[in-house]
Design a protein around this motif. Sequence first.
Motif, PDB file in Angstrom:
ATOM      1  N   CYS A  88       0.743  -1.153   0.316  1.00 17.91           N
ATOM      2  CA  CYS A  88      -0.106  -0.035   0.004  1.00 17.91           C
ATOM      3  C   CYS A  88       0.449   1.089  -0.487  1.00 17.91           C
ATOM      4  O   CYS A  88       0.848   2.580  -0.743  1.00 17.91           O
ATOM      5  N   TYR A 131       1.632   1.598  -3.777  1.00 18.35           N
ATOM      6  CA  TYR A 131       0.569   0.736  -4.612  1.00 18.35           C
ATOM      7  C   TYR A 131       0.514   1.932  -5.227  1.00 18.35           C
ATOM      8  O   TYR A 131       0.682   1.105  -7.187  1.00 18.35           O
ATOM      9  N   SER A 132       0.831   2.682  -5.497  1.00 20.42           N
ATOM     10  CA  SER A 132       0.778   4.406  -7.396  1.00 20.42           C
ATOM     11  C   SER A 132       2.070   4.431  -8.107  1.00 20.42           C
ATOM     12  O   SER A 132       1.655   4.310  -8.926  1.00 20.42           O
ATOM     13  N   ASN A 182      -3.370   4.966  -2.663  1.00 22.42           N
ATOM     14  CA  ASN A 182      -2.931   3.680  -2.065  1.00 22.42           C
ATOM     15  C   ASN A 182      -3.528   2.676  -1.992  1.00 22.42           C
ATOM     16  O   ASN A 182      -3.035   1.705  -1.456  1.00 22.42           O
ATOM     17  N   ASN A 211       2.343  11.614  -0.351  1.00 18.35           N
ATOM     18  CA  ASN A 211       1.649  11.080  -1.211  1.00 18.35           C
ATOM     19  C   ASN A 211       1.323  12.127  -2.365  1.00 18.35           C
ATOM     20  O   ASN A 211       1.541  12.163  -3.474  1.00 18.35           O
ATOM     21  N   TYR A 242       2.252   9.393  -7.531  1.00 16.48           N
ATOM     22  CA  TYR A 242       0.597   9.824  -6.950  1.00 16.48           C
ATOM     23  C   TYR A 242      -0.429   9.051  -7.847  1.00 16.48           C
ATOM     24  O   TYR A 242      -0.710  10.016  -8.672  1.00 16.48           O
TER      25      TYR A 242
END
Length: 602
Positions: A111, A114-115, A178, A215, A221
């Motif tokens: 997480c 994640y992006s 995320n 983020n 992001y």
Amino acid sequence: MSKYTNGSSHRNIDRIESISRSPYLNQGTTAPHSIRNALHTSGLMPFAVESVDQQKKRALAQLRSKNTDLEKYIFLAWLRNTNVSLFYRIVIGELEEITPLIYTPTVGTACLEYSHISPFLAPPGIPDGLYLSLNDLPNLTQIIKTYRPYPYDDTLTPQIAVITDGSRILGLGDLGVNGMGIPVGKLQLYVAAAGIDPRRTLPITLDLGTNNEKNLKDEFYLGLRSKRVDDDQFYSFVDAVMKSLLKVYPELLIQFEDFSSEHAFDLLSKYRENTFCFNDDIQGTGAVVLSGFINAVKLVEKDVHPTRHRLLFFGAGSAGVGVAKQLLEFFKVEHGMSEEEAKRLVWLVDTKGLVTLDRGDNLAKHKVYFARDDNDGNQFKTLEEVIEYVKPTALIGLSSTGGVFNEKIINRMAELNKNPIIFPLSNPRVNAECTFEDAMKGTDNRVIFASGTAFPEYTVPETGKTKYPGQGNNMYIFPGLGLGAILAKPKVITDKQIYISASALSTSLTEEEKSLELLYPVVSRIRHVSAQVAAAVIVETVEEGLARDKQIIEMVQKDIEVLKTRKGKEWDNLVKFVQENMWDPDSEKFFNTEELLSKSKM
Ligand SMILES: NC(=O)C1=CN([C@@H]2O[C@H](COP(=O)(O)OP(=O)(O)OC[C@H]3O[C@@H](n4cnc5c(N)ncnc54)[C@H](OP(=O)(O)O)[C@@H]3O)[C@@H](O)[C@H]2O)C=CC1
Ligand SMILES: CC(=O)C(=O)O
Ligand SMILES: [Mg+2]
């Protein structure tokens, strides 16, 4: 002209293509030549047709060759998104090894990244989950309708959605979009642990902005680059999503997950009376900790009478208060205590210290119920001070503060108790309030222990005896609770169903597990355990008159008294019935070569 209006042969080619590309239907290297010919995939892979075992062996070897857990996560996600049956075969076969890779702790790392990684988790056109952003408001229903994780398999509607807004992802805080790893991970456990058909799961992340500066500044992001919306916008957006979801899928069970605490409590109270839903962090965690606590109480019963426990919660958020409320039920139901008496056994600590009514701050709504009024004006700021004041028998960590149960705290718990109950339940592992090893060393190996993320076993050097930590994670509850509810079809999830899921989990231990003084069953048995939890939820739903599935009502009602004991052949038959309704990657019912061939000829 659209490709769909171009005559039947084109339609057939489209169909064949979508079957051969379907992560659900394609069989990879195990597809026999008859299938390859029918699907026009001969030549697209080497000639050999291998066995399922060989295919699994290769996948596991690849997995194990990766150097980091994040690489393993990425590999597993790709596998799931290209070959569903193979993925679940290895997950179900190796639950102990793979659960920490698709769930806590690795899902926490995933997480955070994640992006950066999500575009590489699946082939184009295969989504990990459904993203709904504020900008989608006018088109929510249409977007929900057209979301199709697996091409071709569009006749099945989702049965369970796990939905987050990414605002409190594990103990990692606000991760914005995320957070998608969490609904995705939870739903993989619904499949692996409770046999929900993977095609009938719906992971959803709401994008309402993020307050996470890291983020917002990250060039990669992928969510909205704005601060979170205010409460009015939040609640009206969630409401619009709920309405659209239920319009498209009226029977859907909705699991709220990892919302910031105040929103979590508010959403639950807003929807629980009239919507098929529950909150995993409040109710699922409440149930799993209750189950472990019931077994811990038995282990220390000769020294501490059950009604003499003093429970200190370090952390007063959705999980802390959810667990405290669930434990309250235990004292009321099993020990005949009044609500007031049971409430007196609970002390909460937050960032400002012991939660009291006269602390001078404006307490969040969810903390008021347990706020103490018997502190004679004294305020206790530090955990050490609160421990001296409360002298707890159990210390329960749901604070996301890694290592806060330090040596001094653990030693003191060991001085106060023959067998201190210490549950550092925060996730992922780095956020756990202490490790199992530290808890063992600090208590002369006398601790009764459960953590949210699994810790390794510990062998006592002096005796050579190995002790096993418990994993008090809601993964032991939500899959079975969800499965039972999906089968029995009540319109709402009640407190009693939650309570019974905890009770059923606590009685699901084998004699061997009990002899090892485990608090929870071993993870490798989770599929069987979830079937038992589901069966208990079914019985309770029928008992409450809420079940709507005719076959289940008929089957359960006639034997309800004996079924409530969770013993005997009637109980075994009900558990078997549940198991027969579980999706299984090895079952002909779900993967049938003949059917595949006939589909390709339709
Ligand atoms: N094992 C399991 O199955 C589950 C574990 N969890 C874990 O529980 C944790 C908490 O979740 P949740 O309740 O939703 O989160 P919240 O953020 O809502 O709550 C955290 C609580 O901890 C308190 N806290 C934080 N830091 C400190 C500190 N230094 N000293 C004292 N108190 C502190 C906060 O205080 P304040 O209110 O003052 O901010 C708050 O009350 C997470 O790590 C999550 O992963 C959650 C669900 C299931
Ligand atoms: C396990 C879980 O739900 C959490 O840590 O939030
Ligand atoms: Mg959670």
